[in-house]
Scaffold this motif. Sequence first.
Motif, mmCIF file in Angstrom:
data_model
loop_
_atom_site.group_PDB
_atom_site.id
_atom_site.type_symbol
_atom_site.label_atom_id
_atom_site.label_comp_id
_atom_site.label_asym_id
_atom_site.label_seq_id
_atom_site.Cartn_x
_atom_site.Cartn_y
_atom_site.Cartn_z
ATOM 1 N N MET A 113 0.799 -1.224 0.000
ATOM 2 C CA MET A 113 0.000 0.000 0.000
ATOM 3 C C MET A 113 0.833 1.275 0.000
ATOM 4 S SD MET A 113 -3.322 -0.131 2.448
ATOM 5 C CE MET A 113 -3.304 1.663 2.382
ATOM 6 N N PRO A 114 0.426 2.271 -0.797
ATOM 7 C CA PRO A 114 1.034 3.606 -0.695
ATOM 8 C C PRO A 114 0.612 4.273 0.611
ATOM 9 C CG PRO A 114 -0.159 3.318 -2.779
ATOM 10 C CD PRO A 114 -0.552 2.184 -1.897
ATOM 11 N N THR A 115 1.400 5.184 1.112
ATOM 12 C CA THR A 115 1.111 5.857 2.372
ATOM 13 C C THR A 115 0.327 7.150 2.139
ATOM 14 O OG1 THR A 115 3.172 7.113 2.311
ATOM 15 C CG2 THR A 115 3.238 4.924 3.341
ATOM 16 N N TYR A 116 0.021 7.828 3.227
ATOM 17 C CA TYR A 116 -0.725 9.093 3.143
ATOM 18 C C TYR A 116 0.051 10.128 2.331
ATOM 19 C CZ TYR A 116 -3.554 13.094 4.590
ATOM 20 O OH TYR A 116 -4.376 14.201 4.584
ATOM 21 N N ALA A 117 1.369 10.121 2.445
ATOM 22 C CA ALA A 117 2.184 11.091 1.715
ATOM 23 C C ALA A 117 2.046 10.921 0.207
ATOM 24 C CB ALA A 117 3.652 10.947 2.128
ATOM 25 N N THR A 118 1.654 9.729 -0.237
ATOM 26 C CA THR A 118 1.551 9.444 -1.673
ATOM 27 C C THR A 118 0.135 9.621 -2.195
ATOM 28 O OG1 THR A 118 3.346 7.832 -1.448
ATOM 29 C CG2 THR A 118 2.005 7.717 -3.459
ATOM 30 N N ILE A 119 -0.855 9.094 -1.504
ATOM 31 C CA ILE A 119 -2.225 9.123 -2.044
ATOM 32 C C ILE A 119 -3.216 9.834 -1.124
ATOM 33 C CG2 ILE A 119 -1.887 7.039 -3.422
ATOM 34 C CD1 ILE A 119 -3.354 5.459 -1.259
ATOM 35 N N GLY A 120 -2.733 10.460 -0.065
ATOM 36 C CA GLY A 120 -3.596 11.258 0.789
ATOM 37 C C GLY A 120 -4.633 10.437 1.538
ATOM 38 N N ALA A 122 -6.946 8.661 0.655
ATOM 39 C CA ALA A 122 -7.233 7.324 0.120
ATOM 40 C C ALA A 122 -6.485 6.242 0.885
ATOM 41 C CB ALA A 122 -6.887 7.258 -1.360
ATOM 42 N N ALA A 123 -5.368 6.599 1.522
ATOM 43 C CA ALA A 123 -4.571 5.601 2.253
ATOM 44 C C ALA A 123 -5.332 5.028 3.445
ATOM 45 C CB ALA A 123 -3.239 6.208 2.686
ATOM 46 N N PRO A 124 -5.795 5.850 4.380
ATOM 47 C CA PRO A 124 -6.545 5.257 5.503
ATOM 48 C C PRO A 124 -7.872 4.634 5.075
ATOM 49 C CG PRO A 124 -6.610 7.660 5.616
ATOM 50 C CD PRO A 124 -5.591 7.304 4.582
ATOM 51 N N LEU A 125 -8.506 5.193 4.032
ATOM 52 C CA LEU A 125 -9.767 4.604 3.562
ATOM 53 C C LEU A 125 -9.529 3.209 2.976
ATOM 54 C CD1 LEU A 125 -11.505 7.687 1.880
ATOM 55 C CD2 LEU A 125 -11.988 6.657 4.121
ATOM 56 N N THR A 126 -8.440 3.058 2.222
ATOM 57 C CA THR A 126 -8.091 1.736 1.683
ATOM 58 C C THR A 126 -7.771 0.767 2.805
ATOM 59 O OG1 THR A 126 -7.191 2.777 -0.313
ATOM 60 C CG2 THR A 126 -6.556 0.492 0.112
ATOM 61 N N LEU A 127 -7.100 1.275 3.837
ATOM 62 C CA LEU A 127 -6.767 0.437 4.985
ATOM 63 C C LEU A 127 -8.038 -0.071 5.667
ATOM 64 C CD1 LEU A 127 -4.070 -0.458 6.202
ATOM 65 C CD2 LEU A 127 -4.261 1.438 7.827
ATOM 66 N N VAL A 128 -9.041 0.790 5.785
ATOM 67 C CA VAL A 128 -10.321 0.379 6.360
ATOM 68 C C VAL A 128 -10.947 -0.742 5.539
ATOM 69 C CG1 VAL A 128 -12.694 1.086 6.835
ATOM 70 C CG2 VAL A 128 -10.806 2.602 7.448
ATOM 71 N N PHE A 129 -10.965 -0.569 4.209
ATOM 72 C CA PHE A 129 -11.561 -1.576 3.317
ATOM 73 C C PHE A 129 -10.850 -2.921 3.470
ATOM 74 C CE2 PHE A 129 -11.254 -3.775 -0.804
ATOM 75 C CZ PHE A 129 -12.600 -4.092 -0.992
ATOM 76 N N LEU A 192 10.392 2.468 8.711
ATOM 77 C CA LEU A 192 9.175 3.115 8.246
ATOM 78 C C LEU A 192 9.077 3.145 6.725
ATOM 79 C CD1 LEU A 192 8.892 6.100 10.754
ATOM 80 C CD2 LEU A 192 7.643 3.944 10.781
ATOM 81 N N ALA A 193 10.226 3.128 6.041
ATOM 82 C CA ALA A 193 10.217 3.181 4.574
ATOM 83 C C ALA A 193 9.840 1.838 3.971
ATOM 84 C CB ALA A 193 11.570 3.644 4.059
ATOM 85 N N TRP A 194 10.435 0.752 4.476
ATOM 86 C CA TRP A 194 10.180 -0.553 3.861
ATOM 87 C C TRP A 194 10.184 -1.731 4.844
ATOM 88 C CZ3 TRP A 194 14.085 -4.049 4.661
ATOM 89 C CH2 TRP A 194 15.360 -3.522 4.960
ATOM 90 N N GLY A 195 10.828 -1.571 5.995
ATOM 91 C CA GLY A 195 10.987 -2.699 6.910
ATOM 92 C C GLY A 195 9.677 -3.293 7.394
ATOM 93 N N TRP A 196 8.693 -2.436 7.693
ATOM 94 C CA TRP A 196 7.413 -2.930 8.211
ATOM 95 C C TRP A 196 6.625 -3.697 7.158
ATOM 96 C CZ3 TRP A 196 2.656 -1.698 6.157
ATOM 97 C CH2 TRP A 196 2.618 -0.648 5.226
ATOM 98 N N ARG A 197 6.935 -3.470 5.863
ATOM 99 C CA ARG A 197 6.177 -4.109 4.782
ATOM 100 C C ARG A 197 6.522 -5.590 4.607
ATOM 101 N NH1 ARG A 197 3.688 -0.335 1.440
ATOM 102 N NH2 ARG A 197 4.333 1.836 1.756
ATOM 103 N N ILE A 198 7.761 -5.954 4.898
ATOM 104 C CA ILE A 198 8.227 -7.320 4.629
ATOM 105 C C ILE A 198 7.403 -8.366 5.368
ATOM 106 C CG2 ILE A 198 10.205 -8.878 4.650
ATOM 107 C CD1 ILE A 198 10.424 -6.505 2.711
#
Length: 452
Positions: A113-120, A122-129, A192-198
């Motif tokens: 997922m892109p973060t808030y800095a990238t898609i505003g 839409a980031a938390p809304l996508t997270l909810v979905f 925060l950049a990539w470690g949490w994604r793995i």
Amino acid sequence: MAQSTPAVPATEPTQKDSRRALVSSFLGSTVEYYDFLLYGAAAGLVFPLLFFPKTMDPTLGTTLSFVILLAGYISRPVGGILFGHFGDKFGRKNMLFITLMMMGMVSVCIGLMPTYATIGIAAPLTLVFLRVIQGLAVGGEWAGATLMAAEHVKEKNRGFAASIAVTGGPTGSVLATLVLGLFAGLPEDQFLAWGWRIPFLLSAALVVIGLYMRYRVTESPDFVKAQAAGEVHTGVPILRVLKKYPLSSLYGILAAAGPLFMQALLAVFMVPYVVATGAMDRQTALMMLTFSSFLHIFAIPFFAWLSDRFGRRPVMLFGAGISVVLVFPMFALFNSGNFWMIALAFIVGNPIIQASMYGPIGAFLAEKFETQDRYTGVSLTFQLGSVLGAGTAPLMATWLVGLENGHGTGNIAVYFIILIAVAALSVFLSKETRGRAARKATADAERAASAV
């Protein structure tokens, strides 16, 4: 001339079938809860920083992350009813295959997922979905996996067998906190950049293993027998459950809420809490949670085994007593600021307080319902209990610890005691379920003999 009744095919599982069902249920639940609890572990550490505006107050960001966490719990009963409906009509196996696939896909999506800095926004809304989809899948998973394990063994071992699937929860928690904890040791910017994604992306490999095991398992013998005997209905299972088992369902929901509150409190709230007090860094706190969850894996089957010997009610009431006695000492240990005392607090909370009442819960709920209603009944009771207990735990704890009465975590302890008191009363008012099928068979045989 009377027509003969078709013979019910033999459905007694072989040892190989039973063993495969236990392993499949355990692995599947482990993967499901790894995915589901990974979000909980990240909710207080990562998401407030990445999925909300940087100008937002940190406490508000954490609260909103917990609200999204709650959304997943709220959708769980819906998933339980949905998958329970089809699981009671068409069988357990296919439903479990679908839920596992859904969980894996959602975790991979979160990891990309892109973060808030990238898609505003839409980031938390996508997270909810995505969190809601996760909740739907877990809602169908817990009951199905528990039943597949319990219905593949003899009745005298059902408490222990059901607990094997239940231990998928702490095993998934161990994997989630262990993997996230390893990457939490990275420098802040890299984590925060990539470690949490793995850890989220690694879910794909676990799902493949789980799907393979579920493909090989046989359908539940109890369901096959009920289907062959014409006991599987074409109606709506949830309506039958609400009509036939109103009190049993209510007692099951309330009995589950207390121990599930403690589970979520430790997994989601206490790690950020001890980090915020300055007692230790986030990696150390996650490792402590991981170790206590590892002990939890063995504690749950132990208390379930006790329930096979002494009954579900005595063991769960004993667990309620332990919970009331130890909850204030547990919070005192958490507030000590001492490394070893905080480690002991996690151990008191997970494998002792939580497991003592939670260990028998799988069999306790499953044995309340007949085979044809069981998937729906167990899903409904456990998932609604999960919403009341686990889903609200981080939000309630955040509010209670911030009250201006100066009691801090003491407020959480009082609230937990209230939940446990309600749970204990519900267990006390419930009928003992251990050996229920054997007693029913004996009664049926006596009625048949008297009718001759």
